[in-house]
Design an enzyme around this catalytic site. Structure first.
Site, PDB file in Angstrom:
ATOM      1  CB  CYS A  84      44.629  45.098  30.084  1.00 25.73           C
ATOM      2  SG  CYS A  84      43.340  45.236  28.835  1.00 25.73           S
ATOM      3  CE1 TYR A  85      39.770  51.562  32.717  1.00 25.27           C
ATOM      4  CE2 TYR A  85      40.890  51.332  34.821  1.00 25.27           C
ATOM      5  CZ  TYR A  85      40.012  52.010  34.005  1.00 25.27           C
ATOM      6  OH  TYR A  85      39.373  53.139  34.460  1.00 25.27           O
ATOM      7  CG  HIS A 171      45.051  40.195  29.714  1.00 19.16           C
ATOM      8  ND1 HIS A 171      44.641  40.746  30.912  1.00 19.16           N
ATOM      9  CD2 HIS A 171      44.290  40.771  28.757  1.00 19.16           C
ATOM     10  CE1 HIS A 171      43.682  41.616  30.689  1.00 19.16           C
ATOM     11  NE2 HIS A 171      43.447  41.658  29.387  1.00 19.16           N
ATOM     12  CD  GLU A 173      46.546  38.838  33.331  1.00 20.16           C
ATOM     13  OE1 GLU A 173      47.624  39.253  32.855  1.00 20.16           O
ATOM     14  OE2 GLU A 173      45.483  39.477  33.264  1.00 20.16           O
ATOM     15  CB  SER A 225      33.473  19.106  55.871  1.00 19.03           C
ATOM     16  OG  SER A 225      34.539  19.471  55.011  1.00 19.03           O
ATOM     17  CB  SER A 230      37.432  21.704  57.118  1.00 17.14           C
ATOM     18  OG  SER A 230      37.077  20.439  56.641  1.00 17.14           O
ATOM     19  CB  SER A 231      41.432  18.023  55.675  1.00 19.41           C
ATOM     20  OG  SER A 231      40.244  17.295  55.562  1.00 19.41           O
ATOM     21  CE  LYS A 372      40.053  23.402  47.226  1.00 15.56           C
ATOM     22  NZ  LYS A 372      38.960  23.633  48.186  1.00 15.56           N
TER      23      LYS A 372
END
Ligand code: XMP
Length: 526
Positions: A84-85, A171, A173, A225, A230-231, A372
């Protein structure tokens, strides 16, 4: 930043999909990092990328002051793909022309492909892509040829194979672009020649080595937590340095039903990891501090401050440590300033300002390169149970912000029990749907929970008049948690949840279902 690994660099021009580009590349088992377009060329060269991708962006490349790139970027001998851009900028810088079109081309668009080239190898002659642009490439830069067009856009994609330069106006993606992932795969694997050896098992192995080297025989402290990040950080550090790691888990009495015990079962003395685990049962302290407070922001503040106080007391008992570990992940790094040099302290809602209170030399963030979904994969590699690895987002202040009005132990128990039933019934219904249809239930919410309204009303149970609380059920579908829609949980499931809550949870005589989207509501109900 991961060293010594083949990597692709995504140069960010402010497009809304920049993280998505990086994730798609990682899905091809190729490691990649996002950098601002302001990053000096020297720094990019030092990183020796195997390929470079320029993202979209909101500007017009021919305007004064628009984000740009030097010609040298395209002459490094490293393949470059502009999206794109990024595609327009490539043409603009290399001698083509970009102009404003009469009409914006937006949405799913039929596109005609030439597929006798590496970029579009395996793509059908006619396909649907996701377009979002006003400007268009009106003249190619020298050496380029068109390899895709639409009815309105003469250059939907172009290439200069000899120079290793590729420009895509749409795009790839975005999932609406059919076979977009395949195009990115073709670029990173077949044009850049990446081997595709970025995998979570190697990440875990490499990280364990790197952590051992960095920490030596030092001591590490981590606030655990029980959340995913954190786990997984705790699991990874424990595998690397065992008892040199101390995890402090503060049970503030606002966790979901059985949650404290579940965290302890995994990370405590009889758990699956070798580490020093300290559970602080601070429930009562929090209830006392919160007594009589109904204002939501004050409640959050009290919980946050008390958390720091408890953690500080524990840290003092432990004494000076060499490292303070944090579960910072890549989106946190990107959002807080595009992978700058300095370690970014995650401003966890609960743990704000933590480093001021702890005597440590350095921060260690073993997950700062991961998205994530990669954190979850690493968690599974480490043997952390699925129910911890795939848990829903849960706010730092916990059930404290799912109880309207003042918080009491009795109210916490009501929400915990109601929420437990709700989650249990959703899980059962989702499993049943899958068993029957072979696919995940389309109504499955991304986040759902029970909250306690502060409403008490008259009811009747048996022959008795009651004056009890109303529980509200929330269920939302969302991608980014910035906006959300109510999830359409089947009415029969809601009825089962309602009847179980009324029958099994003392103190509740009504159940409401919250239909509100975000905006105008928020996801949490406080
Ligand atoms: P809202 O309620 O603002 O929530 O629409 C958006 C997402 O953020 C989570 N959330 C929090 N997470 N500490 C957290 O760690 C908090 O104080 C907090 N408040 C909201 C919420 O659960 C939802 O996923």
């Amino acid at each position: 930043m991961i060293q010594d690994k083949e990597k692709v660099i995504v140069i960010d021009f402010g497009g809304q999909y920049n993280q998505l580009v990086a994730r798609r590349v990682r899905e091809c088992n190729v490691y990649c990092e996002i950098y601002s377009y302001k990053t000096p060329l020297e720094k990019i060269k030092e990183m020796a990328p195997k390929g470079i991708i320029l993202t979209g962006g909101p500007n017009s490349c021919y305007e004064e002051g628009a984000p740009t790139a030097g010609r040298e970027l395209f002459e490094m001998g490293v393949p470059v793909l502009g999206l794109c851009y990024g595609a327009q900028l490539m043409m603009h810088v290399l001698g083509g022309k970009v102009e404003r079109a009469d009409a914006r081309e937006y949405g799913k668009t039929k596109t005609y492909f030439k597929n006798d080239n590496t970029l579009f190898n395996g793509i059908k002659d006619e396909n649907i892509v996701w377009m979002s642009h006003f400007d268009y490439i009106s003249k190619l830069a020298p050496g380029f040829e068109v390899i895709a067009h639409t009815d309105n856009c003469p250059v939907a994609a172009a290439q200069n194979v000899a120079a290793g330069l590729y420009a895509i106006q749409f795009h790839p993606e975005v999932l609406h672009t059919v076979d977009g992932s395949k195009m990115l795969y073709n670029f990173v694997r077949n044009i850049c020649g990446c081997a595709g050896d970025w995998r979570m098992d190697t990440f875990v192995e490499d990280s364990i080595k790197a952590i051992r080297e960095k920490v030596g025989d030092g001591k590490v402290l981590l606030a655990l937590s029980g959340g995913v990040d954190s786990s997984v950080a705790a699991g990874l550090l424990s595998r690397a340095i065992g008892k040199q790691l101390t995890c402090v888990f503060v049970d503030h009495g606002l966790l979901r039903k059985n949650e404290g015990d579940e965290v302890e079962a995994v990370f405590g003395n009889n758990g699956i990891f070798d580490l020093n685990f300290i559970r602080v049962n601070a429930q009562h302290r929090f209830y006392v501090k919160l007594a009589g407070e109904s204002e939501p922001e004050r409640k959050r503040k009290i919980i946050g401050e008390e958390f720091i106080r408890v953690f500080e007391e524990e840290a003092k008992k432990i004494g000076a440590v060499d490292f303070l570990a944090q579960g910072t992940i890549y989106p946190d790094v990107v959002e807080s300033g595009l992978g700058g040099e300095s370690a970014v302290i995650k401003s966890h809602h609960n743990v704000g300002g933590l480093p001021d209170y702890v005597d440590f030399k350095e921060i260690i963030e073993p997950l700062r390169d991961l998205f994530k979904d990669e954190v979850r994969k690493a968690g599974l590699e480490l043997g952390i149970p699925e129910r911890l690895v795939f848990r829903q987002p849960f706010p730092g202040p916990g059930l404290g912000i799912r109880i309207i009005g003042d918080i009491t132990e009795e109210k916490v128990k009501i929400v915990q029990d109601a929420d437990f039933i709700y989650r249990d019934e959703i899980a059962k219904a989702a499993d049943a749907y899958k068993a029957e249809n072979g696919t995940a239930a389309p109504w499955m919410p991304d986040q759902y929970f029970a909250a306690l309204t502060n409403i008490r009303s008259v009811g009747v149970m048996g022959d008795e008049r009651t004056y009890d609380y109303a529980v509200a059920l929330r269920a939302v579908r969302t991608v980014d948690f910035m906006t959300a829609e109510c999830a359409d949980i089947p009415f029969t499931v809601l009825q089962t949840v309602m009847s179980r809550i009324i029958n099994e949870v003392r103190g509740v005589n009504r159940v409401f279902f919250d239909l509100t989207s975000k905006p105008p509501g928020t996801i949490e109900l406080e």
